[in-house]
Design an enzyme around this catalytic site. Structure first.
Site, PDB file in Angstrom:
ATOM      1  N   CYS A 115       7.668  -1.623   1.331  1.00 32.69           N
ATOM      2  CA  CYS A 115       8.092  -0.921   0.112  1.00 32.69           C
ATOM      3  C   CYS A 115       9.169   0.118   0.421  1.00 32.69           C
ATOM      4  O   CYS A 115      10.171   0.226  -0.287  1.00 32.69           O
ATOM      5  CB  CYS A 115       6.890  -0.247  -0.554  1.00 32.69           C
ATOM      6  SG  CYS A 115       5.804  -1.420  -1.375  1.00 32.69           S
ATOM      7  N   GLY A 145       0.845  -1.190   0.000  1.00 30.60           N
ATOM      8  CA  GLY A 145       0.000   0.000   0.000  1.00 30.60           C
ATOM      9  C   GLY A 145       0.884   1.245   0.000  1.00 30.60           C
ATOM     10  O   GLY A 145       2.108   1.153   0.019  1.00 30.60           O
ATOM     11  N   ARG A 201       1.372   3.285   2.336  1.00 34.93           N
ATOM     12  CA  ARG A 201       2.088   3.486   3.611  1.00 34.93           C
ATOM     13  C   ARG A 201       2.948   2.271   3.931  1.00 34.93           C
ATOM     14  O   ARG A 201       3.407   2.116   5.054  1.00 34.93           O
ATOM     15  CB  ARG A 201       1.075   3.705   4.740  1.00 34.93           C
ATOM     16  CG  ARG A 201       0.328   5.003   4.593  1.00 34.93           C
ATOM     17  CD  ARG A 201      -0.433   5.337   5.860  1.00 34.93           C
ATOM     18  NE  ARG A 201      -1.565   4.456   6.074  1.00 34.93           N
ATOM     19  CZ  ARG A 201      -2.355   4.507   7.155  1.00 34.93           C
ATOM     20  NH1 ARG A 201      -2.111   5.387   8.105  1.00 34.93           N
ATOM     21  NH2 ARG A 201      -3.370   3.689   7.286  1.00 34.93           N
ATOM     22  N   SER A 202       3.155   1.404   2.919  1.00 32.65           N
ATOM     23  CA  SER A 202       3.854   0.139   3.160  1.00 32.65           C
ATOM     24  C   SER A 202       5.265   0.337   3.710  1.00 32.65           C
ATOM     25  O   SER A 202       6.103   1.009   3.089  1.00 32.65           O
ATOM     26  CB  SER A 202       3.930  -0.638   1.844  1.00 32.65           C
ATOM     27  OG  SER A 202       4.895  -1.651   1.942  1.00 32.65           O
ATOM     28  N   ASN A 203       5.499  -0.271   4.859  1.00 26.45           N
ATOM     29  CA  ASN A 203       6.857  -0.246   5.422  1.00 26.45           C
ATOM     30  C   ASN A 203       7.786  -1.099   4.581  1.00 26.45           C
ATOM     31  O   ASN A 203       8.956  -0.782   4.404  1.00 26.45           O
ATOM     32  CB  ASN A 203       6.825  -0.767   6.856  1.00 26.45           C
ATOM     33  CG  ASN A 203       5.942   0.085   7.727  1.00 26.45           C
ATOM     34  OD1 ASN A 203       6.153   1.296   7.829  1.00 26.45           O
ATOM     35  ND2 ASN A 203       4.934  -0.515   8.345  1.00 26.45           N
TER      36      ASN A 203
END
Ligand SMILES: Cc1ncc(COP(=O)(O)O)c(C=O)c1O
Length: 332
Positions: A90, A84, A86-88
């Site tokens: 990524c 997403g 806010r993906s940590n």
């Protein structure tokens, strides 16, 4: 587990290549003021994996150390992954890819709205120069990653696709090594935990800790994964699938008990819950550290609830494993 099987599994585990990208051991600290605020009960500890380093830390660093080591050995020059906005996972992948000189493509299932503040993780991914591909839903992520890989191959490049959360049998070895790190800290303090609480979603952390417990931790230590999103049944089956793959890698049958609690999800993934908010504020005000609203605050809410309901031995020791994610508190 029979000691001969265990030794063989440990040898196989230690032979797997890993890049040194994080800062270890992460601190193991006491939480006496939180314990007092809860009216006593088990002694509380925290393992600070929000301090693993790269890309503002968290659990992804440990997993990517294994996944990226294999990618480098394969001569890969670019990585593709998804999540997403806010993906940590990524964000940390983009930072580590930059550090290793790899191109990075991120497939994000988010529309990219101009009228809402930009999540901090996305702002960081732009700074680090990751290529962003947007899709409308979670289901479209895997085909979009395959398409991006095809395009890169067409340009003569050698990409690797990293599944969501780097939660593969290889990535999960990061948490086998985390369990071994914890075992050393416990031996030095002559301590053992009755229970370990952590956030469990794509299953890599959970399966790694479960396998790591078989190899390095006390058999009576209960692992309690708290879901931030999916049902306990769905996360349990993901975790057992990863454990099956790890059994093959380590040459040993990993028949672990898997406990996932889905009572603390609240209104859904990424939506702050009132119990999570209380946990976030209590942790900050009693112990001076930050949780994140998406994963760790809900996991802490679960641990607090179990303590309040007397579900843990009051003379025991309980660990909260902080898996990072605080960037979700910020927007630009
Ligand atoms: C901060 C944080 N905690 C916990 C988790 C869950 O870990 P796992 O995906 O390995 O189950 C994630 C994964 O997205 C995360 O970003």
């Amino acid at each position: 587990m029979h000691p001969i099987d265990r030794n063989r599994a440990v040898q196989r585990f230690e032979a797997v290549s890993r890049l040194a990208l994080g800062h270890y051991p992460t601190p193991l600290e006491k939480m006496p003021r939180l314990r007092n605020a809860l009216g006593g009960g088990p002694k509380l500890f925290i393992k600070r994996d929000d301090y693993t380093g790269a890309g503002f830390g968290g659990n992804k660093v440990r997993k990517l150390e294994y996944v990226l080591a294999a990618a480098q050995a394969d001569g890969v020059d670019s990585v593709i992954t998804c999540g997403g906005e806010r993906s940590n996972h990524c964000r940390v992948t983009a930072m580590l890819a930059a550090r290793l000189g790899l191109e990075c493509t991120l497939v994000l299932n988010a529309p990219g709205r101009e009228d809402v503040p930009k999540p901090a993780s996305l702002a960081i991914e732009e700074v680090v120069g990751a290529r962003i591909v947007r899709v409308a839903s979670r289901e479209e992520r895997t085909p979009a990653m395959e398409q991006a890989a095809e395009e890169l191959r067409g340009r003569g490049m050698r990409p690797v696709v990293i599944p969501v959360g780097a939660s593969t049998p290889l990535g999960a070895l990061g948490y086998v090594s985390a369990a071994s790190e914890l075992a050393e800290q416990l031996a030095a303090r002559e301590l053992r935990f009755d229970a370990i609480f952590f956030s469990s979603s794509s299953g890599g952390t959970h399966s790694g800790l479960a396998a790591g417990k078989e190899l390095f931790l006390h058999p009576n230590t209960r692992l309690i994964g708290i879901s931030p999103d999916d049902s306990s049944g769905s996360i349990q089956s993901t975790v057992s699938g990863i454990l099956e793959g790890m059994s093959g890698k380590l040459g040993v049958e990993l028949d672990c008990e898997i406990t996932v609690v889905d009572e603390y999800v609240g209104e859904g993934y990424g939506v702050e819950s009132s119990a999570g908010r209380e946990a976030l504020e209590l942790a900050a005000r009693m112990e001076g550290f930050l949780l994140d609203p998406v994963y760790t605050a809900k996991a802490m809410a679960g641990m607090i609830d179990w303590i309040r309901r007397g579900r843990l031995p009051s003379s025991g020791n309980v660990l909260f494993w902080h898996t990072g994610g605080q960037m979700a508190l910020f927007h630009t």
